[in-house]
Design a protein around this motif. Structure first.
Motif, PDB file in Angstrom:
ATOM      1  N   THR A 154       0.836  -1.198   0.000  1.00  0.00           N
ATOM      2  CA  THR A 154       0.000   0.000   0.000  1.00  0.00           C
ATOM      3  C   THR A 154       0.866   1.241   0.000  1.00  0.00           C
ATOM      4  O   THR A 154       1.959   1.256   0.581  1.00  0.00           O
ATOM      5  CB  THR A 154      -0.933   0.039   1.227  1.00  0.00           C
ATOM      6  OG1 THR A 154      -1.670   1.260   1.232  1.00  0.00           O
ATOM      7  CG2 THR A 154      -0.153  -0.067   2.536  1.00  0.00           C
ATOM      8  N   ARG A 156      -0.024   4.161   1.253  1.00  0.00           N
ATOM      9  CA  ARG A 156      -0.364   5.082   2.334  1.00  0.00           C
ATOM     10  C   ARG A 156      -0.387   4.385   3.694  1.00  0.00           C
ATOM     11  O   ARG A 156      -0.633   3.178   3.783  1.00  0.00           O
ATOM     12  CB  ARG A 156      -1.745   5.719   2.083  1.00  0.00           C
ATOM     13  CG  ARG A 156      -1.821   6.547   0.807  1.00  0.00           C
ATOM     14  CD  ARG A 156      -3.234   7.056   0.598  1.00  0.00           C
ATOM     15  NE  ARG A 156      -3.405   7.766  -0.669  1.00  0.00           N
ATOM     16  CZ  ARG A 156      -3.265   9.077  -0.824  1.00  0.00           C
ATOM     17  NH1 ARG A 156      -2.962   9.823   0.219  1.00  0.00           N
ATOM     18  NH2 ARG A 156      -3.424   9.646  -2.007  1.00  0.00           N
ATOM     19  N   SER A 158      -2.132   3.382   6.994  1.00  0.00           N
ATOM     20  CA  SER A 158      -3.534   3.108   7.297  1.00  0.00           C
ATOM     21  C   SER A 158      -3.873   3.325   8.764  1.00  0.00           C
ATOM     22  O   SER A 158      -5.043   3.359   9.141  1.00  0.00           O
ATOM     23  CB  SER A 158      -3.880   1.659   6.918  1.00  0.00           C
ATOM     24  OG  SER A 158      -3.043   0.751   7.597  1.00  0.00           O
ATOM     25  N   VAL A 159      -2.856   3.474   9.606  1.00  0.00           N
ATOM     26  CA  VAL A 159      -3.072   3.635  11.049  1.00  0.00           C
ATOM     27  C   VAL A 159      -2.300   4.850  11.524  1.00  0.00           C
ATOM     28  O   VAL A 159      -1.120   5.012  11.210  1.00  0.00           O
ATOM     29  CB  VAL A 159      -2.607   2.389  11.824  1.00  0.00           C
ATOM     30  CG1 VAL A 159      -2.803   2.583  13.325  1.00  0.00           C
ATOM     31  CG2 VAL A 159      -3.351   1.154  11.346  1.00  0.00           C
ATOM     32  N   ALA A 168      -2.776   8.565   9.324  1.00  0.00           N
ATOM     33  CA  ALA A 168      -3.594   7.725   8.448  1.00  0.00           C
ATOM     34  C   ALA A 168      -3.938   8.474   7.162  1.00  0.00           C
ATOM     35  O   ALA A 168      -4.370   9.624   7.196  1.00  0.00           O
ATOM     36  CB  ALA A 168      -4.865   7.287   9.172  1.00  0.00           C
ATOM     37  N   GLY A 169      -3.726   7.809   6.026  1.00  0.00           N
ATOM     38  CA  GLY A 169      -4.052   8.402   4.747  1.00  0.00           C
ATOM     39  C   GLY A 169      -2.900   9.099   4.065  1.00  0.00           C
ATOM     40  O   GLY A 169      -2.969   9.383   2.873  1.00  0.00           O
ATOM     41  N   ASP A 200      -9.404   7.063  -2.077  1.00  0.00           N
ATOM     42  CA  ASP A 200     -10.474   7.029  -1.074  1.00  0.00           C
ATOM     43  C   ASP A 200     -11.477   8.137  -1.397  1.00  0.00           C
ATOM     44  O   ASP A 200     -11.339   9.280  -0.962  1.00  0.00           O
ATOM     45  CB  ASP A 200      -9.880   7.215   0.328  1.00  0.00           C
ATOM     46  CG  ASP A 200     -10.914   6.999   1.431  1.00  0.00           C
ATOM     47  OD1 ASP A 200     -12.125   6.916   1.122  1.00  0.00           O
ATOM     48  OD2 ASP A 200     -10.513   6.918   2.605  1.00  0.00           O
ATOM     49  N   ASP A 203     -13.000  10.233   1.376  1.00  0.00           N
ATOM     50  CA  ASP A 203     -12.085  11.054   2.175  1.00  0.00           C
ATOM     51  C   ASP A 203     -11.955  12.437   1.555  1.00  0.00           C
ATOM     52  O   ASP A 203     -10.930  12.790   0.967  1.00  0.00           O
ATOM     53  CB  ASP A 203     -10.720  10.357   2.265  1.00  0.00           C
ATOM     54  CG  ASP A 203      -9.712  11.145   3.092  1.00  0.00           C
ATOM     55  OD1 ASP A 203     -10.146  11.978   3.927  1.00  0.00           O
ATOM     56  OD2 ASP A 203      -8.498  10.943   2.894  1.00  0.00           O
TER      57      ASP A 203
END
Length: 294
Positions: A154, A156, A158-159, A168-169, A200, A203
Motif C-alpha cells: 500500500t 499510504r 492506514s493507522v 492515516a491516509g 479514497d 475522504d
C-alpha cells in the motif's frame, strides 16, 4: 517550453473515464476540466477493441481531452496508437513511461503532446530524462502501480500513531519521493505536472489537503477517479480573493519598479513576481472552468 507541444490542461480537475463506456464521455466532459479517456487499467483486456472503436467515434473537445494508451511493451500499444491517430485529440498519456525514447517515439508517431505517466521504479529514477524528452508536455505520477512493482502492499499509512510520524491516509516515503521527484523534473524542463489520484473517494478532507499541497508544490492539476472529486480539486486550486488582490497589486507595482522593491512592507523580487503570475493563471483557470460549456 522547449521541445514540447503547446497543449496545456485548461483547468485543474482531470477526470478518468473508461474508454469502453462511451455513454459516460459527455457526462465526464460536462463535469471536469479535462477528460482522460482511458484505454488501459479502466478497461478489461477483452473489451479493449470495443473501447478503441468507441474512441474513434467520439467527438469530445480536443482542448479538454487526454487519451491514456497502454505501455509500449504491451500488445495493445500499437492498436491504441492507431485508434488515437484516427481522432483529433492532441494529448496522449503514456502509461508506465520509462524512458525519453518512449516519449519521443510516441510524439513522432502521433504528433500529439505526450503526458508521461511515471509509475514504475525505472520511470521514477529516470524522471528527469523523461521530462527532457522532445514531445514531453507534462508528467504525472502514479502511486499504486509504483508500489505494486516494488512488491509493496500500500502507498499510504492506514493507522495513525499518537505523537508519532504516521498519519492515516498520508503517503509512505517512497510515494512521497516519487511525487516530489516528478514535480522537480517537470519544473526543471518547463513541463507541467499532474498529481496522482486519491483513491479514497469518501475522504473529502484528505483529497482537499492533498490538492492544496499539490498547488503549493507547483502542480497544475490533480487526476480524479470520481466526479465528486472535481469540485474539491477545483476549490483547492482556485486562489482566494486575498491572494488574487495581492497578486494584482504585485504585478501592477512591478510595471513601475525594476529589480527588488518593497510593497506594503514586504520585499518583492523575481520569485514573488512569478508566484503572482501563477496565482493569476490559477484565477483565470478557475473563472474559465465555472463558465457553462455546451
Amino acid at each position: 517550453m522547449s521541445g514540447a507541444p503547446a497543449w496545456v490542461p485548461p483547468g485543474p480537475a482531470l477526470l478518468f473515464c473508461p474508454a469502453d463506456r462511451p455513454e459516460r464521455y459527455a457526462k465526464a466532459a460536462a463535469r471536469a476540466d479535462v477528460v482522460i479517456v482511458d484505454l488501459e487499467d479502466a478497461v478489461a483486456p477483452a473489451k479493449r477493441a470495443a473501447a478503441r472503436d468507441a474512441l474513434r467515434s467520439s467527438e469530445l473537445d480536443p482542448e479538454r481531452t487526454i487519451v491514456r494508451v497502454n505501455p509500449v511493451d504491451t500488445s495493445d500499444h500499437a492498436a491504441d496508437l492507431e485508434a488515437f491517430t484516427a481522432t483529433g485529440y492532441r494529448c496522449v498519456m503514456l502509461a508506465k513511461a520509462e524512458s525519453a525514447a518512449q516519449v519521443t517515439d510516441l510524439y513522432s508517431a502521433t504528433g500529439a503532446a505526450v503526458l508521461a505517466l511515471v509509475e514504475t521504479p525505472l520511470g521514477v529514477v529516470r524522471a528527469e530524462e523523461i521530462a527532457s524528452a522532445p514531445g514531453c508536455a507534462g508528467l504525472m505520477w502514479g502511486a499504486e502501480d509504483l508500489l505494486a512493482a516494488m512488491g509493496g502492499s500500500t502507498s499510504r499509512f492506514s493507522v495513525a500513531e499518537e505523537g508519532g510520524p504516521r498519519v492515516a491516509g498520508e503517503y509512505r516515503d517512497v510515494p512521497r519521493h516519487a511525487r516530489t521527484r516528478v514535480a522537480l523534473a517537470a519544473a526543471a524542463f518547463g513541463r507541467w505536472a499532474v498529481d496522482s489520484v486519491h483513491l479514497d473517494i469518501a475522504d473529502v478532507d484528505g483529497q482537499r489537503a492533498e490538492a492544496l499541497d499539490a498547488v503549493a508544490q507547483g502542480y497544475v492539476g490533480t487526476a480524479c477517479i470520481h466526479p465528486s472529486q472535481v469540485a474539491v480539486v477545483r476549490e483547492a486550486y482556485a486562489p482566494d480573493d486575498d491572494e488574487v488582490a495581492w497578486a494584482r497589486k504585485v504585478l501592477a507595482a512591478a510595471e513601475h519598479n525594476q529589480g527588488v522593491f518593497q510593497l506594503d512592507g514586504r520585499m518583492v523580487d523575481g520569485p514573488v513576481f512569478r508566484q503572482a503570475e501563477s496565482t493569476m493563471r490559477r484565477a483565470a483557470a478557475a473563472t474559465e472552468v465555472t463558465t457553462p460549456r455546451a
